[in-house]
Design a protein around this motif. Structure first.
Motif, PDB file in Angstrom:
ATOM      1  N   ASP A  91      29.657  45.527  42.126  1.00 39.10           N
ATOM      2  CA  ASP A  91      29.544  45.585  43.581  1.00 39.10           C
ATOM      3  C   ASP A  91      28.202  45.023  44.078  1.00 39.10           C
ATOM      4  O   ASP A  91      27.274  45.787  44.363  1.00 39.10           O
ATOM      5  CB  ASP A  91      29.723  47.054  43.998  1.00 39.10           C
ATOM      6  CG  ASP A  91      29.853  47.200  45.484  1.00 39.10           C
ATOM      7  OD1 ASP A  91      29.703  46.197  46.201  1.00 39.10           O
ATOM      8  OD2 ASP A  91      30.085  48.332  45.939  1.00 39.10           O
ATOM      9  N   GLU A  95      40.582  36.468  50.801  1.00 42.01           N
ATOM     10  CA  GLU A  95      39.353  36.963  50.166  1.00 42.01           C
ATOM     11  C   GLU A  95      39.818  38.108  49.278  1.00 42.01           C
ATOM     12  O   GLU A  95      40.081  39.224  49.742  1.00 42.01           O
ATOM     13  CB  GLU A  95      38.359  37.433  51.238  1.00 42.01           C
ATOM     14  CG  GLU A  95      36.895  37.185  50.944  1.00 42.01           C
ATOM     15  CD  GLU A  95      36.287  37.850  49.719  1.00 42.01           C
ATOM     16  OE1 GLU A  95      37.032  38.163  48.760  1.00 42.01           O
ATOM     17  OE2 GLU A  95      35.058  38.030  49.707  1.00 42.01           O
ATOM     18  N   PRO A  96      39.996  37.876  47.964  1.00 42.95           N
ATOM     19  CA  PRO A  96      40.694  38.862  47.119  1.00 42.95           C
ATOM     20  C   PRO A  96      39.906  40.125  46.789  1.00 42.95           C
ATOM     21  O   PRO A  96      40.499  41.116  46.383  1.00 42.95           O
ATOM     22  CB  PRO A  96      41.003  38.080  45.839  1.00 42.95           C
ATOM     23  CG  PRO A  96      40.088  36.910  45.844  1.00 42.95           C
ATOM     24  CD  PRO A  96      39.674  36.638  47.239  1.00 42.95           C
ATOM     25  N   GLY A 142      34.985  43.237  49.852  1.00 39.55           N
ATOM     26  CA  GLY A 142      33.803  44.067  50.054  1.00 39.55           C
ATOM     27  C   GLY A 142      33.570  44.356  51.515  1.00 39.55           C
ATOM     28  O   GLY A 142      34.506  44.628  52.284  1.00 39.55           O
ATOM     29  N   LEU A 170      41.091  41.931  50.882  1.00 38.09           N
ATOM     30  CA  LEU A 170      41.537  43.069  50.072  1.00 38.09           C
ATOM     31  C   LEU A 170      40.336  43.615  49.307  1.00 38.09           C
ATOM     32  O   LEU A 170      39.485  42.851  48.871  1.00 38.09           O
ATOM     33  CB  LEU A 170      42.581  42.497  49.133  1.00 38.09           C
ATOM     34  CG  LEU A 170      43.419  43.339  48.209  1.00 38.09           C
ATOM     35  CD1 LEU A 170      44.748  42.647  48.025  1.00 38.09           C
ATOM     36  CD2 LEU A 170      42.737  43.509  46.876  1.00 38.09           C
ATOM     37  N   ASP A 171      40.241  44.930  49.203  1.00 47.23           N
ATOM     38  CA  ASP A 171      39.180  45.509  48.353  1.00 47.23           C
ATOM     39  C   ASP A 171      39.629  46.874  47.859  1.00 47.23           C
ATOM     40  O   ASP A 171      40.427  47.550  48.497  1.00 47.23           O
ATOM     41  CB  ASP A 171      37.843  45.627  49.087  1.00 47.23           C
ATOM     42  CG  ASP A 171      36.667  45.683  48.116  1.00 47.23           C
ATOM     43  OD1 ASP A 171      36.047  44.618  47.863  1.00 47.23           O
ATOM     44  OD2 ASP A 171      36.375  46.791  47.588  1.00 47.23           O
ATOM     45  N   ILE A 172      39.069  47.253  46.722  1.00 42.51           N
ATOM     46  CA  ILE A 172      39.425  48.533  46.093  1.00 42.51           C
ATOM     47  C   ILE A 172      38.675  49.695  46.733  1.00 42.51           C
ATOM     48  O   ILE A 172      39.031  50.851  46.555  1.00 42.51           O
ATOM     49  CB  ILE A 172      39.123  48.455  44.566  1.00 42.51           C
ATOM     50  CG1 ILE A 172      39.919  49.505  43.811  1.00 42.51           C
ATOM     51  CG2 ILE A 172      37.641  48.541  44.284  1.00 42.51           C
ATOM     52  CD1 ILE A 172      39.997  49.248  42.318  1.00 42.51           C
ATOM     53  N   ASN A 173      37.622  49.347  47.487  1.00 42.63           N
ATOM     54  CA  ASN A 173      36.782  50.381  48.093  1.00 42.63           C
ATOM     55  C   ASN A 173      37.230  50.597  49.547  1.00 42.63           C
ATOM     56  O   ASN A 173      37.075  49.711  50.399  1.00 42.63           O
ATOM     57  CB  ASN A 173      35.326  49.901  48.011  1.00 42.63           C
ATOM     58  CG  ASN A 173      34.355  50.925  48.528  1.00 42.63           C
ATOM     59  OD1 ASN A 173      34.651  51.643  49.484  1.00 42.63           O
ATOM     60  ND2 ASN A 173      33.184  50.975  47.921  1.00 42.63           N
ATOM     61  N   ALA A 210      43.414  47.801  48.399  1.00 47.73           N
ATOM     62  CA  ALA A 210      44.306  47.576  47.257  1.00 47.73           C
ATOM     63  C   ALA A 210      43.504  47.183  46.028  1.00 47.73           C
ATOM     64  O   ALA A 210      42.341  46.775  46.118  1.00 47.73           O
ATOM     65  CB  ALA A 210      45.300  46.467  47.595  1.00 47.73           C
ATOM     66  N   ASN A 239      33.651  36.410  46.010  1.00 45.67           N
ATOM     67  CA  ASN A 239      32.670  36.659  44.967  1.00 45.67           C
ATOM     68  C   ASN A 239      33.184  37.823  44.132  1.00 45.67           C
ATOM     69  O   ASN A 239      32.838  38.962  44.378  1.00 45.67           O
ATOM     70  CB  ASN A 239      31.342  36.995  45.677  1.00 45.67           C
ATOM     71  CG  ASN A 239      30.250  37.390  44.736  1.00 45.67           C
ATOM     72  OD1 ASN A 239      30.390  37.306  43.528  1.00 45.67           O
ATOM     73  ND2 ASN A 239      29.135  37.840  45.298  1.00 45.67           N
ATOM     74  N   ASN A 289      38.749  49.722  35.358  1.00 44.99           N
ATOM     75  CA  ASN A 289      38.867  48.650  36.362  1.00 44.99           C
ATOM     76  C   ASN A 289      39.063  47.312  35.640  1.00 44.99           C
ATOM     77  O   ASN A 289      38.205  46.436  35.652  1.00 44.99           O
ATOM     78  CB  ASN A 289      37.619  48.617  37.242  1.00 44.99           C
ATOM     79  CG  ASN A 289      37.802  47.684  38.434  1.00 44.99           C
ATOM     80  OD1 ASN A 289      38.932  47.464  38.890  1.00 44.99           O
ATOM     81  ND2 ASN A 289      36.707  47.128  38.927  1.00 44.99           N
TER      82      ASN A 289
HETATM   83  C1  LIG Z   1      30.479  41.089  43.969  1.00 45.77           C
HETATM   84  S1  LIG Z   1      31.228  42.128  45.166  1.00 45.77           S
HETATM   85  C2  LIG Z   1      31.587  40.931  46.360  1.00 45.77           C
HETATM   86  C3  LIG Z   1      32.128  41.424  47.636  1.00 45.77           C
HETATM   87  C4  LIG Z   1      32.500  40.344  48.597  1.00 45.77           C
HETATM   88  N1  LIG Z   1      33.490  39.476  48.016  1.00 45.77           N
HETATM   89  C5  LIG Z   1      31.312  39.531  48.983  1.00 45.77           C
HETATM   90  O1  LIG Z   1      31.294  38.338  48.641  1.00 45.77           O
HETATM   91  O2  LIG Z   1      30.379  40.043  49.579  1.00 45.77           O
HETATM   92  C6  LIG Z   1      32.723  42.542  44.369  1.00 45.77           C
HETATM   93  C7  LIG Z   1      33.693  43.343  45.169  1.00 45.77           C
HETATM   94  O3  LIG Z   1      34.851  43.525  44.365  1.00 45.77           O
HETATM   95  C8  LIG Z   1      35.424  44.780  44.680  1.00 45.77           C
HETATM   96  N2  LIG Z   1      36.300  45.131  43.555  1.00 45.77           N
HETATM   97  C9  LIG Z   1      35.949  45.498  42.301  1.00 45.77           C
HETATM   98  N3  LIG Z   1      37.032  45.728  41.546  1.00 45.77           N
HETATM   99  C10 LIG Z   1      38.113  45.509  42.342  1.00 45.77           C
HETATM  100  C11 LIG Z   1      39.510  45.568  42.126  1.00 45.77           C
HETATM  101  N4  LIG Z   1      40.027  45.949  40.948  1.00 45.77           N
HETATM  102  N5  LIG Z   1      40.319  45.250  43.149  1.00 45.77           N
HETATM  103  C12 LIG Z   1      39.815  44.869  44.350  1.00 45.77           C
HETATM  104  N6  LIG Z   1      38.501  44.801  44.612  1.00 45.77           N
HETATM  105  C13 LIG Z   1      37.650  45.111  43.618  1.00 45.77           C
HETATM  106  C14 LIG Z   1      34.211  45.681  44.855  1.00 45.77           C
HETATM  107  O4  LIG Z   1      34.527  46.811  45.625  1.00 45.77           O
HETATM  108  C15 LIG Z   1      33.236  44.726  45.577  1.00 45.77           C
HETATM  109  O5  LIG Z   1      33.326  44.853  46.970  1.00 45.77           O
END
Ligand SMILES: C[S@@+](CC[C@H](N)C(=O)[O-])C[C@H]1O[C@@H](n2cnc3c(N)ncnc32)[C@H](O)[C@@H]1O
Length: 514
Positions: free
Chosen positions: A15, A42-43, A46, A67-70, A95, A118, A134
């Motif tokens: 994260d 944006e998969p 965050g 989509l985000d897991i959080n 999700a 990212n 995860n």
């Molecule tokens: C490096 S951060 C980047 C967040 C966002 N993409 C950005 O560029 O600011 C990685 C993100 O992946 C999410 N994440 C981690 N595992 C995940 C999963 N299994 N499914 C969906 N999201 C996930 C985390 O909650 C976090 O917000």
């Protein structure tokens, strides 16, 4: 405690939210290349910096999906959207990436599609040590063999898996994927795509400052992959700056292998060929406090500061990788206890040939027995590794595999003994000073340097490998440099087999010390 929990969650979910400016810069770069997507994904969105930057940068978008897991991040993005009120239709879902039916989702979208973001920077090994699940369900996705699993090659970044899967799901669509990731991950993703006939039209890598943006000491980049039906590109422009008009090196896939510099390969690829001299590694012992010694007058000093009066039979001057990397070195200042002449040789003879050395080894027997590497298992006690005739060659041409420097150094004998190298150096063995100086001059030539640049990725942890060194055919290189006869002369002095010509002399030389 709360901080610890937070840190664990950050590690588990990789994260590290992208700073808004970097997300805007990345989306701006895609938009200025003429990209006009209709759908955006944006998969792992965050807190939404990439998602929102994408919506701003691409006015052509009709549908944006994040989509985000959080769940708290998902709420935050929904809140930002309600304040921003973009014209684009936007959906943000709570999700799990690994449980989402991406193929159906992508197939239903209007093209062109852009996927940005990212994905988490975390490896399956780190997740394992955190007891996290995860992970994708099937982790052996690169068909790693059992051996690779043992040697750790099956460790992979979660983002590597995500990016490869995204490319597979996007395959056949008109789409662009622009993702921040480690540069090593970007390369692995591209190799997978090139090997598996993913329809890539273009691939680009733009470096980012991961330390400044994420506090991470790793080479990272913005990887841009453009997919189009029937496209079959197998090359990637790697830019020197975050700018498509900056200088670019083109790496890619040719002759079933990844190459670091295609133009160098096209120019000098013909210098590949037979390994006339065999590349070897230095000696591995995994116990420097016992096996590496300082010398004070007539006395040797162990890493524990013991003053030692040992027979000279098994003690050899040594050079460390750092000294080899400098290209020049002073007189050797350290010595190595080399207990065997060949791998697996019985060490019990030391008891009679050098009783003081045997006592010293026995004194530290427990420590030596505790060496973790499996290479010492079921071997004679006090074994070392990477020994053979070549270890005791009087002259060597060596390079450090530990430092990012392509310098080949001539290593000369010292006080009548061959100088031993540690296991982070590679070398060729030679019989005479003239031979070693000549071989080093070939390897240090501009042509050889260019040749090696075709294979070396300098941002890798260990860019110089034996696999890279082995590629050069010294006869072909000598021909290119106008000295083929000299080279053939040295080769004819030894028999046809690599190393074997040197064996007799090395054995004689070694015999001098026994
Ligand atoms: C490096 S951060 C980047 C967040 C966002 N993409 C950005 O560029 O600011 C990685 C993100 O992946 C999410 N994440 C981690 N595992 C995940 C999963 N299994 N499914 C969906 N999201 C996930 C985390 O909650 C976090 O917000």
């Amino acid at each position: 405690m709360a901080l610890q929990r937070k840190t664990k969650a950050i590690a588990e979910y990789g994260d590290f939210q992208t700073p808004a400016e970097l997300a805007q810069k990345a989306c701006g770069l895609l938009a200025s290349s003429g990209l006009r997507p209709k759908s955006l994904i944006e998969p792992t969105c965050g807190t939404g910096n990439f998602f929102l930057a994408g919506i701003d940068a691409f006015t052509s978008i009709e549908m944006a999906i994040g989509l985000d897991i959080n769940s708290s991040y998902v709420e935050a993005v929904r809140q930002s959207l309600s304040e921003k009120r973009p014209k684009t239709q936007a959906r943000v879902e709570h999700a799990n990436f690994f449980e989402t039916d991406w193929q159906s989702l992508i197939d239903a979208l209007c093209e062109p599609i852009v996927v940005i973001g990212n994905p988490p920077w975390v490896t399956n090994a780190e997740l394992g040590s955190l007891g996290s699940s995860n992970l994708p369900k099937k982790t052996n996705f690169q068909n790693h063999s059992g051996l690779d699993a043992i040697t750790g090659k099956s460790n992979f970044d979660i983002s590597e898996w995500m990016l490869i899967k995204l490319l597979e799901w996007l395959n056949g669509h008109s789409a662009t994927m622009g993702m921040l990731c480690k540069t090593a991950v970007a390369r692995k993703v591209l190799v997978h795509a090139w090997r598996n006939d993913i329809h890539l039209e273009k691939a680009q890598i733009f470096p980012i400052d991961a330390a400044a943006s994420f506090g991470a000491a790793v080479d990272a980049c913005f990887l841009v992959c453009t997919l189009a039906q029937r496209a079959h590109s197998r090359e990637c422009h790697s830019f020197s700056d975050f700018d498509p008009i900056s200088r670019a090196t083109i790496f890619g896939y040719r002759d079933s292998r990844l190459l670091a510099n295609l133009s160098a390969y096209e120019r000098w690829g013909h210098l590949q060929g037979e390994e006339h001299y065999k590349w070897r590694s230095g000696v591995k012992h995994d116990c420097s406090k016992v096996m590496e010694l300082d010398r004070n007058g007539d006395c040797f000093l162990s890493g524990f500061g013991e003053r030692l009066d040992l027979e000279s039979d098994y003690i050899f001057p040594m050079l460390k990788s750092s000294e080899i990397a400098k290209g020049q070195y002073g007189l050797p200042t350290r010595w190595m206890l080399v207990t065997q002449k060949s791998v697996g040789e019985d060490t019990r003879f030391i008891r009679t040939t050098a009783p003081k050395t045997w006592d010293y080894l026995l004194r530290h027997g427990e420590l030596l027995d505790r060496r973790a590497s499996s290479i010492y298992r079921n071997r004679p006690r006090f074994s070392v590794f990477g020994v053979g005739d070549y270890t005791f060659a009087p002259w060597k041409v060596a390079i450090s595999g530990f430092y990012k420097k392509l310098t080949f150094t001539v290593v000369s004998p010292f006080e009548g003994k061959p100088v031993i190298l540690d296991d982070t150096s590679y070398f060729l063995s030679c019989r005479t000073e003239e031979e070693a100086t000549y071989i080093a001059s070939l390897l240090n030539s501009d042509i050889a340097r260019e040749f090696f640049s075709a294979f070396i990725f300098w941002d890798s942890k260990r860019p110089i490998t034996v696999d890279v060194l082995r590629r050069v055919d010294l006869v072909a290189l000598a021909r290119e440099l106008g000295s083929e006869r000299t080279m053939r002369g040295y080769l004819s002095q030894s028999s046809a087999k690599p190393d074997s010509g040197q064996c007799l002399q090395q054995q004689q030389l070694f015999g001098m010390f026994h």
